[in-house]
Design a protein around this motif. Structure first.
Motif, PDB file in Angstrom:
ATOM      1  N   THR A 188      42.552  37.344  27.604  1.00 38.87           N
ATOM      2  CA  THR A 188      42.779  38.486  28.487  1.00 38.87           C
ATOM      3  C   THR A 188      41.503  39.097  29.045  1.00 38.87           C
ATOM      4  O   THR A 188      41.539  39.873  29.990  1.00 38.87           O
ATOM      5  CB  THR A 188      43.545  39.599  27.743  1.00 38.87           C
ATOM      6  OG1 THR A 188      42.761  40.046  26.626  1.00 38.87           O
ATOM      7  CG2 THR A 188      44.896  39.092  27.256  1.00 38.87           C
ATOM      8  N   ARG A 189      40.356  38.775  28.442  1.00 36.28           N
ATOM      9  CA  ARG A 189      39.054  39.332  28.840  1.00 36.28           C
ATOM     10  C   ARG A 189      38.918  40.818  28.491  1.00 36.28           C
ATOM     11  O   ARG A 189      38.062  41.516  29.029  1.00 36.28           O
ATOM     12  CB  ARG A 189      38.773  39.127  30.335  1.00 36.28           C
ATOM     13  CG  ARG A 189      38.733  37.683  30.753  1.00 36.28           C
ATOM     14  CD  ARG A 189      38.009  37.515  32.066  1.00 36.28           C
ATOM     15  NE  ARG A 189      38.615  38.209  33.166  1.00 36.28           N
ATOM     16  CZ  ARG A 189      39.438  37.646  34.042  1.00 36.28           C
ATOM     17  NH1 ARG A 189      39.728  36.364  33.944  1.00 36.28           N
ATOM     18  NH2 ARG A 189      39.942  38.335  35.025  1.00 36.28           N
ATOM     19  N   SER A 200      46.949  26.360  34.137  1.00 35.63           N
ATOM     20  CA  SER A 200      45.697  27.121  34.061  1.00 35.63           C
ATOM     21  C   SER A 200      44.544  26.430  34.786  1.00 35.63           C
ATOM     22  O   SER A 200      43.400  26.872  34.695  1.00 35.63           O
ATOM     23  CB  SER A 200      45.320  27.364  32.592  1.00 35.63           C
ATOM     24  OG  SER A 200      45.153  26.125  31.912  1.00 35.63           O
ATOM     25  N   ALA A 202      45.383  46.128  32.648  1.00 35.22           N
ATOM     26  CA  ALA A 202      45.243  45.295  33.844  1.00 35.22           C
ATOM     27  C   ALA A 202      44.507  46.021  34.974  1.00 35.22           C
ATOM     28  O   ALA A 202      43.697  45.422  35.678  1.00 35.22           O
ATOM     29  CB  ALA A 202      46.616  44.843  34.328  1.00 35.22           C
ATOM     30  N   GLY A 229      40.192  45.572  33.254  1.00 36.97           N
ATOM     31  CA  GLY A 229      39.845  44.251  33.754  1.00 36.97           C
ATOM     32  C   GLY A 229      40.551  43.095  33.084  1.00 36.97           C
ATOM     33  O   GLY A 229      40.115  41.950  33.204  1.00 36.97           O
ATOM     34  N   ALA A 230      41.644  43.378  32.380  1.00 36.99           N
ATOM     35  CA  ALA A 230      42.358  42.297  31.695  1.00 36.99           C
ATOM     36  C   ALA A 230      43.057  41.405  32.718  1.00 36.99           C
ATOM     37  O   ALA A 230      43.540  41.868  33.750  1.00 36.99           O
ATOM     38  CB  ALA A 230      43.380  42.867  30.721  1.00 36.99           C
ATOM     39  N   ASN A 231      43.117  40.111  32.421  1.00 32.96           N
ATOM     40  CA  ASN A 231      43.787  39.152  33.279  1.00 32.96           C
ATOM     41  C   ASN A 231      45.304  39.321  33.160  1.00 32.96           C
ATOM     42  O   ASN A 231      45.865  39.218  32.067  1.00 32.96           O
ATOM     43  CB  ASN A 231      43.372  37.737  32.875  1.00 32.96           C
ATOM     44  CG  ASN A 231      44.017  36.672  33.724  1.00 32.96           C
ATOM     45  OD1 ASN A 231      45.150  36.295  33.480  1.00 32.96           O
ATOM     46  ND2 ASN A 231      43.285  36.198  34.720  1.00 32.96           N
ATOM     47  N   SER A 241      47.842  37.487  34.161  1.00 34.84           N
ATOM     48  CA  SER A 241      48.546  36.289  33.711  1.00 34.84           C
ATOM     49  C   SER A 241      48.411  36.108  32.201  1.00 34.84           C
ATOM     50  O   SER A 241      49.381  35.770  31.514  1.00 34.84           O
ATOM     51  CB  SER A 241      47.995  35.069  34.448  1.00 34.84           C
ATOM     52  OG  SER A 241      48.625  33.895  33.999  1.00 34.84           O
ATOM     53  N   ALA A 242      47.205  36.350  31.687  1.00 34.67           N
ATOM     54  CA  ALA A 242      46.993  36.214  30.238  1.00 34.67           C
ATOM     55  C   ALA A 242      47.753  37.286  29.471  1.00 34.67           C
ATOM     56  O   ALA A 242      48.307  37.021  28.395  1.00 34.67           O
ATOM     57  CB  ALA A 242      45.505  36.292  29.922  1.00 34.67           C
ATOM     58  N   GLY A 279      52.689  32.572  32.725  1.00 32.21           N
ATOM     59  CA  GLY A 279      51.856  33.721  33.075  1.00 32.21           C
ATOM     60  C   GLY A 279      52.587  34.791  33.849  1.00 32.21           C
ATOM     61  O   GLY A 279      51.974  35.570  34.584  1.00 32.21           O
ATOM     62  N   ASN A 285      51.560  39.571  44.678  1.00 27.01           N
ATOM     63  CA  ASN A 285      50.655  38.486  45.074  1.00 27.01           C
ATOM     64  C   ASN A 285      50.823  38.035  46.515  1.00 27.01           C
ATOM     65  O   ASN A 285      50.180  37.079  46.951  1.00 27.01           O
ATOM     66  CB  ASN A 285      50.837  37.279  44.150  1.00 27.01           C
ATOM     67  CG  ASN A 285      50.149  37.470  42.811  1.00 27.01           C
ATOM     68  OD1 ASN A 285      49.054  38.015  42.751  1.00 27.01           O
ATOM     69  ND2 ASN A 285      50.796  37.056  41.737  1.00 27.01           N
TER      70      ASN A 285
END
Length: 410
Positions: free
Chosen positions: A43-44, A96, A191, A195-197, A199-200, A214, A257
């Motif tokens: 997820t960062r 991915s 999110a 800065g979390a991804n 999709s993750a 995702g 998106n």
């Protein structure tokens, strides 16, 4: 959640500690820390003590659900073969955009995180098999349901469709709603601000079947969305994340998106077959000569009856040009010609129109509307079946959870 906040180097001190017991099976703090490490990498999110404390309860819930799925599958003699796991890993690599073999090689290296990933993959595989074997035979989709979907899609031609991804946060009982909303709000904050991804996050925390991809919902037509959801996503721009949207069984978070129009019955997408009767004029024709040809064109226009008649009369008046113009994309026609045939019924001559070298009557003899990309009946049945299965699977898991003996130790 003291064990969950332990730093990774201190893992060895917690290997034997218990995070939870699920029907006499232990989930250790080591299992929890391994999954937490995987989540942070995917997820960062920043791997800090505060963040570990914050997301550890959600991660532990995921581990408990996985354990329940595996236990139920074992009870029903449902297993995941090596081929199943290899196929699942290949799909993960494709989704991915990971080079083929990289993810599998990483897992083959072993270690706690690799084991945690494998456990999740195995749980997803056996649960999918279990749902298909036990629940799918109970799903029946009627002809009227299919027709209703196709009619709604047809009615939606020309309307917007949205490329969406989702995170679904579920709750089973009314008393769990407040906690679920709090989890959903935190995921939105992760999110948007941390800065979390997205999709993750969906893969780790979403309770929808789309978690495996995702959270990707693909292109969704406006007629397929609930009115409240449509109202929200219609105001969003690309890349924006919604606030949690309350549904019957939980909260959904949407990532916008993209947006586009569904193929619509409009002039720009239409092909027309045209016929003409041409009344020539000299370059230096006088106003009286022009008026005479226009009067003749109007007389012919009132007499012509249909496309066959158009060709016969063109010969009778000795039109110097072929009556059959051919087929044209509407968008390729000149503005004057489009203006002359706009709304003109098939087989009816247009008003006389000035053209280079003379006066022309036009007639639309064929209109070919664009082909709409509607799903086939089997595709609609499959989609309806999968939606029904998702609800049934959620209830199935809820019942397993209700009947389970779960003891938290941290």
């Amino acid at each position: 959640m003291a064990a969950a906040t332990a730093t990774m180097p201190a893992r060895s001190q917690h290997v034997q500690r218990i995070a939870a017991i699920v029907n006499n099976e232990v989930i250790s703090t080591y299992d929890l820390l391994s999954r937490l490490s995987m989540v942070f990498k995917a997820t960062r999110l920043r791997n800090t003590t505060k963040e570990r404390n914050r997301i550890a309860p959600q991660v532990l819930e995921s581990l408990i659900e996985e354990r329940l799925k595996i236990q139920e599958a074992k009870r029903r003699n449902v297993t995941a073969s090596k081929r199943d796991i290899k196929r699942a890993i290949t799909m993960i690599e494709r989704r991915s955009n990971t080079p083929a073999g990289d993810f599998e090689n990483l897992i083959n290296l072993g270690g706690p995180e690799a084991q945690s990933v494998l456990e999740r993959i195995r749980a997803d595989i056996v649960w999918s098999k279990l749902v298909q074997r036990r629940l799918r035979p109970r799903v029946t989709i009627g002809d009227k349901e299919v027709e209703d979907v196709l009619n709604r899609l047809k009615a939606g031609q020309g309307q917007d469709e949205f490329r969406l991804a989702e995170i679904f946060v579920s709750f089973n009982l009314p008393g769990e709603e407040v906690a679920a909303k709090r989890r959903a709000d935190r995921l939105v904050k992760d999110a948007r601000l941390r800065g979390a991804n997205f999709s993750a996050l969906a893969r780790q925390f979403s309770r929808s079947a789309t978690a495996a991809v995702g959270g990707d919902l693909g292109w969704v037509r406006s007629v397929e969305l609930e009115s409240e959801t449509l109202k929200i996503v219609s105001t969003m721009s690309k890349g924006q994340i919604s606030d949690p949207v309350r549904t019957v069984m939980g909260f959904r978070i949407y990532l916008h998106n993209g947006r586009r129009k569904v193929a619509a019955k409009g002039p720009s997408e239409t092909t027309v077959g045209l016929k003409q009767i041409f009344f020539p004029l000299l370059n230096n024709a006088t106003p009286d000569e022009i008026r005479n040809q226009v009067d003749l064109a109007n007389t012919v226009r009132s007499a012509v009856d249909g496309c066959k008649d158009m060709e016969l009369i063109a010969k009778e008046v000795r039109s110097p040009r072929s009556a059959n113009l051919g087929k044209f994309a509407y968008s390729d026609l000149t503005r004057d010609i489009r203006g002359a045939i706009d709304g003109l019924p098939i087989g009816q001559a247009s008003e006389p129109m000035k053209a280079p070298g003379g006066i022309v009557l036009l007639m639309v003899c064929e209109r070919i509307e664009p082909q709409f990309d509607l799903p086939s009946r089997p595709q609609v049945i499959e989609d309806l079946t999968n939606r029904r299965l998702e609800l049934m699977a959620r209830r199935y898991l809820r019942d397993l959870r209700s009947a389970a003996n779960i003891e938290f130790r941290i």
